[in-house]
Design an enzyme around this catalytic site. Structure first.
Site, PDB file in Angstrom:
ATOM      1  N   ASP A  58      36.106 -28.112 -23.011  1.00 18.23           N
ATOM      2  CA  ASP A  58      36.358 -27.934 -24.447  1.00 18.23           C
ATOM      3  C   ASP A  58      36.069 -29.218 -25.205  1.00 18.23           C
ATOM      4  OD1 ASP A  58      37.167 -25.481 -23.807  1.00 18.23           O
ATOM      5  OD2 ASP A  58      39.212 -25.669 -24.597  1.00 18.23           O
ATOM      6  N   ALA A  59      36.437 -30.356 -24.574  1.00 16.41           N
ATOM      7  CA  ALA A  59      36.284 -31.636 -25.260  1.00 16.41           C
ATOM      8  C   ALA A  59      34.804 -31.906 -25.548  1.00 16.41           C
ATOM      9  CB  ALA A  59      36.877 -32.749 -24.413  1.00 16.41           C
ATOM     10  N   GLU A  60      33.964 -31.611 -24.551  1.00 14.70           N
ATOM     11  CA  GLU A  60      32.535 -31.858 -24.740  1.00 14.70           C
ATOM     12  C   GLU A  60      31.986 -30.923 -25.812  1.00 14.70           C
ATOM     13  OE1 GLU A  60      30.312 -31.992 -21.106  1.00 14.70           O
ATOM     14  OE2 GLU A  60      28.399 -32.103 -22.142  1.00 14.70           O
ATOM     15  N   TYR A  61      32.468 -29.677 -25.791  1.00 12.68           N
ATOM     16  CA  TYR A  61      32.027 -28.713 -26.804  1.00 12.68           C
ATOM     17  C   TYR A  61      32.438 -29.189 -28.199  1.00 12.68           C
ATOM     18  CZ  TYR A  61      31.376 -24.360 -29.358  1.00 12.68           C
ATOM     19  OH  TYR A  61      30.964 -23.428 -30.260  1.00 12.68           O
ATOM     20  N   ASP A  62      33.713 -29.537 -28.335  1.00  3.64           N
ATOM     21  CA  ASP A  62      34.229 -29.960 -29.647  1.00  3.64           C
ATOM     22  C   ASP A  62      33.457 -31.155 -30.181  1.00  3.64           C
ATOM     23  OD1 ASP A  62      36.086 -27.995 -29.605  1.00  3.64           O
ATOM     24  OD2 ASP A  62      37.795 -29.277 -29.117  1.00  3.64           O
ATOM     25  N   GLU A 144      54.437 -23.300 -34.617  1.00  2.00           N
ATOM     26  CA  GLU A 144      54.287 -22.405 -33.464  1.00  2.00           C
ATOM     27  C   GLU A 144      53.438 -23.081 -32.387  1.00  2.00           C
ATOM     28  OE1 GLU A 144      52.454 -18.807 -34.941  1.00  2.00           O
ATOM     29  OE2 GLU A 144      53.756 -18.837 -36.707  1.00  2.00           O
ATOM     30  N   LYS A 146      50.137 -23.135 -30.032  1.00  2.00           N
ATOM     31  CA  LYS A 146      48.774 -22.610 -30.134  1.00  2.00           C
ATOM     32  C   LYS A 146      48.363 -22.097 -28.752  1.00  2.00           C
ATOM     33  CE  LYS A 146      44.198 -23.550 -31.981  1.00  2.00           C
ATOM     34  NZ  LYS A 146      43.410 -22.989 -30.903  1.00  2.00           N
ATOM     35  N   ASP A 148      46.359 -20.525 -25.707  1.00  2.00           N
ATOM     36  CA  ASP A 148      44.969 -20.679 -25.290  1.00  2.00           C
ATOM     37  C   ASP A 148      44.510 -19.390 -24.610  1.00  2.00           C
ATOM     38  OD1 ASP A 148      42.605 -21.938 -25.068  1.00  2.00           O
ATOM     39  OD2 ASP A 148      43.212 -23.370 -23.521  1.00  2.00           O
ATOM     40  N   ARG A 167      38.429 -10.650 -31.596  1.00  2.83           N
ATOM     41  CA  ARG A 167      38.012 -11.295 -32.831  1.00  2.83           C
ATOM     42  C   ARG A 167      36.494 -11.243 -33.018  1.00  2.83           C
ATOM     43  NH1 ARG A 167      39.037 -17.484 -33.376  1.00  2.83           N
ATOM     44  NH2 ARG A 167      37.474 -18.011 -34.920  1.00  2.83           N
ATOM     45  N   GLU A 204      47.637 -13.268 -29.642  1.00  5.21           N
ATOM     46  CA  GLU A 204      46.788 -13.801 -28.583  1.00  5.21           C
ATOM     47  C   GLU A 204      47.078 -13.079 -27.266  1.00  5.21           C
ATOM     48  OE1 GLU A 204      44.987 -16.254 -29.930  1.00  5.21           O
ATOM     49  OE2 GLU A 204      44.296 -17.595 -28.330  1.00  5.21           O
ATOM     50  N   TYR A 256      51.333 -13.422 -33.683  1.00  5.82           N
ATOM     51  CA  TYR A 256      51.539 -14.578 -34.555  1.00  5.82           C
ATOM     52  C   TYR A 256      51.069 -14.378 -35.993  1.00  5.82           C
ATOM     53  CZ  TYR A 256      46.783 -15.601 -32.858  1.00  5.82           C
ATOM     54  OH  TYR A 256      45.474 -15.514 -32.503  1.00  5.82           O
ATOM     55  N   LYS A 345      45.993 -30.348 -32.085  1.00  6.55           N
ATOM     56  CA  LYS A 345      45.734 -30.189 -30.652  1.00  6.55           C
ATOM     57  C   LYS A 345      46.361 -31.300 -29.817  1.00  6.55           C
ATOM     58  CE  LYS A 345      41.526 -27.609 -30.195  1.00  6.55           C
ATOM     59  NZ  LYS A 345      40.735 -27.205 -29.050  1.00  6.55           N
ATOM     60  N   CYS A 439      38.023 -37.910  13.819  1.00  8.07           N
ATOM     61  CA  CYS A 439      39.037 -38.314  12.849  1.00  8.07           C
ATOM     62  C   CYS A 439      38.727 -39.721  12.321  1.00  8.07           C
ATOM     63  CB  CYS A 439      40.395 -38.291  13.525  1.00  8.07           C
ATOM     64  SG  CYS A 439      41.703 -39.052  12.562  1.00  8.07           S
ATOM     65  N   CYS A 442      41.610 -42.266  13.734  1.00  9.56           N
ATOM     66  CA  CYS A 442      41.802 -42.663  15.139  1.00  9.56           C
ATOM     67  C   CYS A 442      40.593 -42.394  16.019  1.00  9.56           C
ATOM     68  CB  CYS A 442      43.033 -41.972  15.718  1.00  9.56           C
ATOM     69  SG  CYS A 442      42.769 -40.235  16.082  1.00  9.56           S
ATOM     70  N   CYS A 457      42.724 -33.304  13.213  1.00 10.72           N
ATOM     71  CA  CYS A 457      42.508 -34.293  14.251  1.00 10.72           C
ATOM     72  C   CYS A 457      43.216 -33.801  15.493  1.00 10.72           C
ATOM     73  CB  CYS A 457      43.098 -35.624  13.771  1.00 10.72           C
ATOM     74  SG  CYS A 457      43.331 -36.804  15.112  1.00 10.72           S
ATOM     75  N   CYS A 463      47.038 -40.473  17.197  1.00  4.82           N
ATOM     76  CA  CYS A 463      46.616 -40.801  15.836  1.00  4.82           C
ATOM     77  C   CYS A 463      47.772 -41.391  15.021  1.00  4.82           C
ATOM     78  CB  CYS A 463      46.100 -39.538  15.158  1.00  4.82           C
ATOM     79  SG  CYS A 463      45.413 -39.841  13.529  1.00  4.82           S
TER      80      CYS A 463
HETATM   81  S1  IVH Z   1      47.164 -18.196 -36.803  1.00  3.30           S
HETATM   82  C1  IVH Z   1      44.079 -17.593 -40.217  1.00  3.30           C
HETATM   83  N1  IVH Z   1      48.753 -18.879 -34.830  1.00  3.30           N
HETATM   84  O1  IVH Z   1      43.810 -20.207 -32.746  1.00  3.30           O
HETATM   85  C2  IVH Z   1      44.885 -18.102 -39.109  1.00  3.30           C
HETATM   86  N2  IVH Z   1      46.420 -18.763 -34.427  1.00  3.30           N
HETATM   87  O2  IVH Z   1      41.382 -21.074 -34.830  1.00  3.30           O
HETATM   88  C3  IVH Z   1      45.204 -17.066 -38.114  1.00  3.30           C
HETATM   89  N3  IVH Z   1      45.811 -19.215 -32.079  1.00  3.30           N
HETATM   90  O3  IVH Z   1      41.441 -17.904 -32.749  1.00  3.30           O
HETATM   91  C4  IVH Z   1      45.548 -17.629 -36.828  1.00  3.30           C
HETATM   92  N4  IVH Z   1      47.853 -19.562 -31.343  1.00  3.30           N
HETATM   93  O4  IVH Z   1      43.361 -17.105 -31.574  1.00  3.30           O
HETATM   94  C5  IVH Z   1      47.478 -18.650 -35.227  1.00  3.30           C
HETATM   95  N5  IVH Z   1      50.288 -19.394 -33.171  1.00  3.30           N
HETATM   96  C6  IVH Z   1      49.032 -19.182 -33.563  1.00  3.30           C
HETATM   97  C7  IVH Z   1      47.938 -19.287 -32.660  1.00  3.30           C
HETATM   98  C8  IVH Z   1      46.647 -19.071 -33.137  1.00  3.30           C
HETATM   99  C9  IVH Z   1      46.580 -19.512 -31.013  1.00  3.30           C
HETATM  100  C10 IVH Z   1      44.339 -19.146 -32.037  1.00  3.30           C
HETATM  101  C11 IVH Z   1      43.775 -17.917 -32.636  1.00  3.30           C
HETATM  102  C12 IVH Z   1      42.575 -18.347 -33.390  1.00  3.30           C
HETATM  103  C13 IVH Z   1      42.607 -19.824 -33.300  1.00  3.30           C
HETATM  104  C14 IVH Z   1      42.541 -20.413 -34.664  1.00  3.30           C
END
Ligand code: IVH
Length: 718
Positions: A58-62, A144, A146, A148, A167, A204, A256, A345, A439, A442, A457, A463
């Site tokens: 994810d880090a490389e993507y971001d 809340e 987040k 994954d 989505r 989620e 959520y 994050k 090994c 030994c 071993c 040993c």
């Molecule tokens: S609220 C318009 N709450 O994070 C905002 N999103 O980029 C609606 N996600 O794809 C989202 N936990 O799948 C909200 N507690 C949470 C969340 C959450 C994970 C994900 C969600 C979305 C992405 C937001």
């Protein structure tokens, strides 16, 4: 920017340090760099959203995504109208039916500053937008976790779940109604007077870590591809054409947010929405809270970070949402991102680095564990330079070759793991890893255990890695039975280098045992000794006693892998002498009762190892001896029969009785079943006796047991 080999930039720079910055890119290179980045992101999006099988962290993507965004801001005229940054989400899988969302499913602004500043920046933006000054009160936020996983919208009409959609690209998602219906925690029907005619609940879908590990294990068993992380496993499991597959995977859902809702306003606050959803029967995660002001946001961020490793599932940050829905309306959206919410994050738990070598560690039981030596990388909050690779099969499953670029994961206190290989980055001439035949500690030969899929071993008696556990086992009650040689003393004797081999136990003297410790604790006034004179004398006495043993006990004491008490007895009775056992081939060994291929291999390798032979010879030389083994007769009253001992016997301990029975070839079990031949019951026998009576198993007392043994002896003597 262009390098010698015609590449626009050194790709490795991007991976490890993210050094390439928008500021470094000149206008003449911009289009080319941006196209390159866009192509990469498109490919990664496809891997992530369509194939559920990403090749980068994810880090490389971001980082890549943010770089492209920054370049587009710097050179707006050069921005492509088809840039991946224009998308709200991912792609839609073509073979699932499409669903157009009633209201788009948006993404939220992600605060890339992992530090506390992220929360402060968000609060500042919100106050600005609302035109609040320093005098105005703090803004209330709903905080809340987040999750994954993957976002799903569920539509209820008149309280009935009628549609569920992923989505997708934010506007159009995939129809996963039948699949979502298999998730047990999602209500299929809502009851109560206050259920709106149309209610769209968003949340989620995730997979718990435990279920993810179990799923991957099953996938390996049936030769199917494994999933990279719980999120991809959840996505892969939900986005199935056949819902019966989804049903077999354990998925969870946490609500959520809301989509379309008919009738009156559902609630006045975000926290109120979640409370009401919870009352209606939707799963809403704990660990949420309404707070005021940026300090409290920070606090929440920090607290959840501490909890993160203890959760059953993965989260990648927290989400702050302005609690009041009136304010939410006033804030609105900025280019498809709500101004009223923000994701804050945590530092990534995955990172990309290079596995420079694979080394071997030898454990206390002789197991050889391959360890990946990594180019140090910051992941999960620490710098990681090693990761366990478990065994040869694990390396094969990963497809790992020393020198490979790998994705490493470290979550909380969990030991770092190599989760996958970035095969595209493999360089030519990479040499595959092979488990060593000897090994590394030994020099004894190694043997692969097919059942446990590991390599060990065989120099168990020699040993140094295995010395301590080996001696503790050797001395244990049902092996050589040397009293006073427990774990602590063994640890000390080995650390003091008094004992470097099992045979050294028989060379101990009072002088050596009572000598001062090599390493003295400076804080103590008196000189510390290895042992007190009394303990030393007792130990020497029990060592002396232990020299007189039985062949079976001796074999068991050697600690050869897979050789328990029963097998040791079978071996003793079958071969009769040490010389015969040492000379036995695998084939001859498999002829022994209860000895299969794996045990036979292990025994043969153990006695073939010259290091072990030397130690055994030393033991015999030191005076360890046993009486000749009586030949077992077929007509024995005891041999091959199963006994259970219960209650207090009149003149002997149950352990002594067990020894007698085992020496005569009987099996002694801990529980009564239909297969039990005799239950020997003493005083105050309890449930085992009861069970014997119900099952009709023959119950005898100590005298009758001794009579059976006597009958056997008479027969053997004939
Ligand atoms: S609220 C318009 N709450 O994070 C905002 N999103 O980029 C609606 N996600 O794809 C989202 N936990 O799948 C909200 N507690 C949470 C969340 C959450 C994970 C994900 C969600 C979305 C992405 C937001």
């Amino acid at each position: 920017m262009t390098t010698e080999n015609g590449m626009l930039f050194d790709e490795s720079e991007l991976d490890y340090s993210g050094e390439l910055r928008a500021a470094d890119v000149k206008e003449c290179d911009a289009v080319e760099v941006m196209t390159r980045l866009a192509e990469k992101i498109e490919r990664w999006d496809r891997e992530y959203y369509v194939l559920d099988d990403p090749s980068v962290s994810d880090a490389e993507y971001d980082r890549t995504f943010n770089l492209l965004k920054a370049l587009e801001e710097k050179f707006p005229a050069k921005k492509s109208p088809t840039s991946p940054t224009m998308r709200v989400g991912g792609a839609v899988r073509s073979d699932l039916a499409k669903v157009v969302h009633s209201r788009p499913m948006l993404s939220i602004h992600t605060e890339t500053d992992f530090s506390a500043e992220g929360a402060v920046a968000f609060d500042k933006r919100v106050r600005n937008e609302l035109g609040l000054t320093d005098e105005d009160p703090a803004v209330r936020y709903d905080c809340e976790m987040k999750f994954d996983g993957l976002a799903v919208a569920m539509r209820y009409e008149k309280g009935i779940l009628v549609q569920a959609a992923t989505r997708g690209d934010g506007t159009t998602g995939e129809d996963v109604t039948a699949n979502v219906r298999t998730i047990r925690t999602i209500p299929l029907k809502l009851t109560g007077k206050d259920v709106p005619d149309v209610l769209e609940v968003r949340g989620e879908v995730i997979m718990h870590r435990e279920d993810f590990v179990a799923l991957n294990r099953r996938q390996i068993e049936v030769g199917q591809k494994t999933f990279v992380n719980p999120r991809n496993a959840a996505a892969g499991s939900l986005r199935q054409l056949d819902p019966s597959i989804t049903a077999k995977r354990t998925l969870h859902f946490y609500a959520y947010a809301l989509g379309e809702v008919s009738g009156e306003r559902f609630a006045d606050t975000q926290s109120g929405v979640l409370d009401r959803l919870k009352k209606m029967g939707f799963p809403v995660a704990d660990n949420r809270r309404v707070v005021e002001g940026p300090k409290a946001l920070e606090e929440f961020h920090r607290e959840i970070q501490m909890l993160r490793p203890t959760l059953d599932f993965d989260i990648d940050g927290v989400v702050y949402k302005v609690d009041s829905l009136d304010l939410e309306e006033r804030l609105g959206f900025l280019s498809r991102e709500p101004r009223w919410a923000c994701a804050h994050k945590y530092p990534p738990e995955e990172a990309t680095t290079v596995c420079e070598a694979i080394d071997i560690q030898v454990g206390r039981t002789g197991k050889l564990t391959p360890v990946a030596r990594l180019r140090p990388v910051f992941v999960g909050g620490v710098t990681v330079s090693n990761a366990t690779l478990h065994n040869e099969d694990h390396i094969a499953a990963l497809g790992l070759v020393p020198g490979d670029t790998v994705v490493v994961r470290r979550a909380g206190d969990v030991i770092p793991e190599v989760v996958r290989v970035v095969t595209e980055k493999r360089t030519d001439g990479a040499v595959p890893f092979v488990m060593p035949a000897v090994c590394p500690v030994c020099g004894s030969a190694t043997i692969r255990d097919e059942e446990e899929k590991d390599t060990r071993c065989t120099g168990g008696l020699y040993c140094p890695s295995q010395m301590k556990l080996g001696i503790v086992h050797f001395a244990s009650r049902r092996a050589m039975g040397i009293d006073g040689l427990g774990e602590k003393i063994v640890e000390m004797l080995v650390d003091e280098k008094v004992v470097t081999s099992i045979a050294d136990i028989f060379k101990l003297s009072e002088e050596v045992l009572t000598a001062p410790l090599t390493k003295q604790d400076e804080t103590k006034k008196r000189v510390q000794k290895r042992m007190g004179p009394k303990a030393a004398a007792n130990l020497l006495e029990s060592v002396e006693k232990a020299k007189n043993t039985t062949f079976a006990r001796f074999i068991f004491a050697l600690g050869c892998r897979h050789v328990g008490e029963a097998t040791a007895l079978s071996l003793a009775q079958h071969f009769g002498t040490l010389a015969a056992l040492e000379a036995a081939s695998v084939e001859e060994l498999t002829a022994v009762e209860d000895v299969g291929e794996i045990i036979a291999q292990s025994v043969a390798a153990f006695f073939k190892e010259p290091h072990n032979q030397k130690v055994i010879a030393e033991l015999v030389e030191a005076g360890v001896k046993w009486p000749a083994v009586p030949k077992r007769t077929e007509s024995s009253a005891v041999a091959g029969k199963t006994f259970v001992l219960t209650g207090t016997l009149p003149t002997m301990s149950r352990d002594e009785a067990k020894d007698l029975l085992i020496a005569a070839g009987a099996k002694v079990s801990g529980s009564v079943s239909k297969k039990t031949d005799y239950v020997v019951a003493g005083a105050e026998a309890g449930s085992k006796l009861e069970k014997a009576l119900t099952l009709g198993v023959k119950v005898i007392d100590q005298a009758e047991m001794l009579a059976l043994l006597k009958a056997d002896e008479a027969e053997t003597a004939e």
